[in-house]
Design an enzyme around this catalytic site. Structure first.
Site, PDB file in Angstrom:
ATOM      1  N   GLU A  83       0.785  -1.224   0.000  1.00 53.67           N
ATOM      2  CA  GLU A  83       0.000   0.000   0.000  1.00 53.67           C
ATOM      3  C   GLU A  83       0.829   1.293   0.000  1.00 53.67           C
ATOM      4  O   GLU A  83       0.458   2.258  -0.658  1.00 53.67           O
ATOM      5  CB  GLU A  83      -0.928   0.026   1.237  1.00 53.67           C
ATOM      6  CG  GLU A  83      -2.075  -0.964   1.173  1.00 53.67           C
ATOM      7  CD  GLU A  83      -3.210  -0.496   0.285  1.00 53.67           C
ATOM      8  OE1 GLU A  83      -3.075   0.569  -0.344  1.00 53.67           O
ATOM      9  OE2 GLU A  83      -4.222  -1.195   0.208  1.00 53.67           O
ATOM     10  N   SER A 344     -25.388 -29.106  53.366  1.00 57.24           N
ATOM     11  CA  SER A 344     -24.650 -29.150  54.636  1.00 57.24           C
ATOM     12  C   SER A 344     -23.391 -28.306  54.627  1.00 57.24           C
ATOM     13  O   SER A 344     -22.584 -28.386  55.553  1.00 57.24           O
ATOM     14  CB  SER A 344     -24.273 -30.606  54.956  1.00 57.24           C
ATOM     15  OG  SER A 344     -25.435 -31.395  55.164  1.00 57.24           O
TER      16      SER A 344
END
Length: 524
Positions: A83, A344
């Site tokens: 680019e 429990s």
């Protein structure tokens, strides 16, 4: 007279010129969009090591990860070669590139090249990709020079890499690397980096059902150009040219879906560094899948795993449910923060609290005989009674009747208050609502909070022993699923310690001998 008119006009023209210059300079100073990008990002969850656990699509339906910290070298080399190879030398516009584009367009008789730099392309994306016109091109050029004054080259490159389109609803390099190659950007090969480098220029080429040959030619042309410039050697080039193109987009990792739901519910967004260990999380998922496979024949479909680091109070593994169970079995429900019957599991806390406040000693005898209180009659699991039993033994065997009697002696209201103090936020009703069954599972609590209390107990005991009994700070806190950069230290006590180190030690010693009901110890 003419001279006076001339000086008057010149004076007025100079003021106008200076005013116009000031206006243009002011516009130039503030011409960039603020913020540069106002787009929603995907929520990205990472492990404590920085590895991807999962991601959620952004609000606009795009896979757009937050801006990356740095651009991988391979992708940077490929992108700049394709680019803008003078990126680090121009001020936002490249006169040589513009001249080349004009020459190419003149020869082709149509627009085949725009001569835009990466900075100009970034500005175009920030403006919402408006129609390509000459005035727009001039605007992009001016804004690109302003961009270069306000951002470093590295920042511009990071922004471009994070905002560029990569085909379909994939935006940014990180999302593209995961969607097309199933890996983080830093692990891309040269061929993979080149493939992604050409996509922002022609994002439609990535479609798996068409344009494959065009994409391949474009990628290979870039690889050869990189070899010509000495970036790739001959062997690397030949190997890269042999690599296949990606197929259909891949699903992103999804190792902690329930935790991500929780993060979203807690209002978190963007890139989130969790406290989970990547390998432990995978192991926990494997364990849950194994047990689901083994137990689903008995219609057991829901499982959860929470693994905590005791010292730091951080979650190391978080599996809220077995996702393979399907929606028909509530697999989408996160079991970890959901209140469930405590069973429990509160008995050790009652035992420790009673020891701490001098109500019992480990060998104090508790009655284990039938009892009935206002129509309530507790029974032991094995429906038998021992007459009397030492308190420690009652905890080891998880006997219900002695524990109810102990709660009666300790005080229901006081135990209810202590549970709230320890961190059980789901106990919202008054003590009278729960009654004495409170210690047998008559209330609900979450795995998150219960695990946090037990981790706090272990942390308090460890710090007390390390300080040789001089420890005067509290370590009771709820766990965290976020990575804490600094080691969380003990906090100054603003109120009495919920549980003393001595009481915790006695409870833990008894719990090491816990028997399953009716097994009488042979299970060990």
């Amino acid at each position: 007279m003419i001279r006076r008119i001339f000086y008057f006009l010149f004076y007025r023209y100079r003021r106008f010129t200076l005013g116009l210059a000031a206006i243009l300079l002011l516009w130039y100073a503030f011409c960039l969009p603020r913020p540069l990008f106002d787009t929603p990002y995907s929520m990205v969850a990472e492990s404590r090591e920085g590895r991807l656990l999962g991601a959620r699509i952004a609000a606009d339906g795009q896979w757009r990860f937050p801006v990356i910290d740095s651009v991988p070298e391979k992708f940077e080399q490929a992108l700049l070669t394709f680019e803008d190879h003078r990126f680090y030398r121009h001020p936002g516009i490249d006169p040589a590139g513009i001249a080349r584009a004009i020459r190419q367009n003149w020869r082709a008789g149509e627009i085949v090249s725009g001569g835009s730099t990466l900075s100009m392309q970034l500005i175009r994306m920030a403006l919402g990709n408006p129609p390509r016109t000459l005035p727009r091109k001039l605007q992009e050029a001016v804004l690109a020079t302003r961009l270069e004054l306000g951002y470093s080259k590295r920042e511009i490159l990071r922004l471009y890499t994070s905002q560029a389109p990569f085909g379909g609803n994939v935006v940014g390099l990180e999302a593209a690397a995961w969607r097309y190659f199933g890996k983080r950007p830093g692990l891309l090969s040269w061929a993979e980096a080149a493939t992604l480098a050409v996509l922002p220029n022609s994002p439609a080429l990535i479609h798996p059902g068409r344009n494959r040959e065009a994409l391949l030619r474009k990628r290979n042309r870039l690889l050869r150009r990189m070899a010509e410039r000495g970036i790739l050697d001959r062997v690397t080039l030949e190997l890269a040219l042999e690599e296949a193109l990606p197929q259909a987009p891949r699903p992103l990792p999804n190792l902690a879906p329930h935790l991500m739901d929780r993060m979203a519910a807690d209002g978190l967004s963007g890139r989130i560094r969790s406290s989970l260990q990547y390998e432990l999380q995978q192991q926990a998922l494997d364990v849950v899948a194994y047990h689901h496979q083994r137990l689903r024949g008995n219609e057991i479909h829901n499982l959860a795993v929470l693994l905590l680091d005791v010292e730091r109070g951080e979650a190391l593994a978080y599996v809220g449910n077995e996702i393979l169970a399907g929606e028909s079995h509530g697999a989408q429900v996160d079991v970890i923060p959901a209140p469930r019957s405590t069973g429990s599991i509160l008995k050790p806390w009652l035992y420790a609290l009673a020891l701490q406040e001098g109500i019992i000693l480990p060998k104090s005898l508790l009655q284990d005989i039938p009892m009935q209180l206002s129509g309530y009659r507790p029974e032991n699991f094995h429906e038998d009674y021992d007459g009397v039993v030492p308190a420690r033994r009652a905890l080891v065997r998880s006997l219900n009747v002695p524990m109810v009697r102990l709660l009666q002696s300790y005080g229901l209201e006081r135990f209810h208050y202590r549970l709230r103090q320890l961190g059980l936020s789901s106990i919202t009703r008054p003590a009278s609502h729960y009654g004495l069954p409170l210690v047998l599972g008559g209330a609900e609590a979450s795995l998150w909070e219960i695990s946090g209390v037990y981790a706090s107990m272990a942390r308090t005991l460890a710090h007390y022993e390390a300080a040789q009994g001089q420890y005067s700070l509290t370590d009771f806190r709820m766990p965290s699923y976020l990575l804490q950069r600094e080691q969380p230290g003990p906090q100054l006590r603003k109120q009495p310690q919920p549980l003393s180190a001595g009481a915790i030690w006695q409870a833990f010693e008894a719990m090491q001998e816990v028997e399953r009901p009716g097994s009488e110890g042979e299970w060990e």
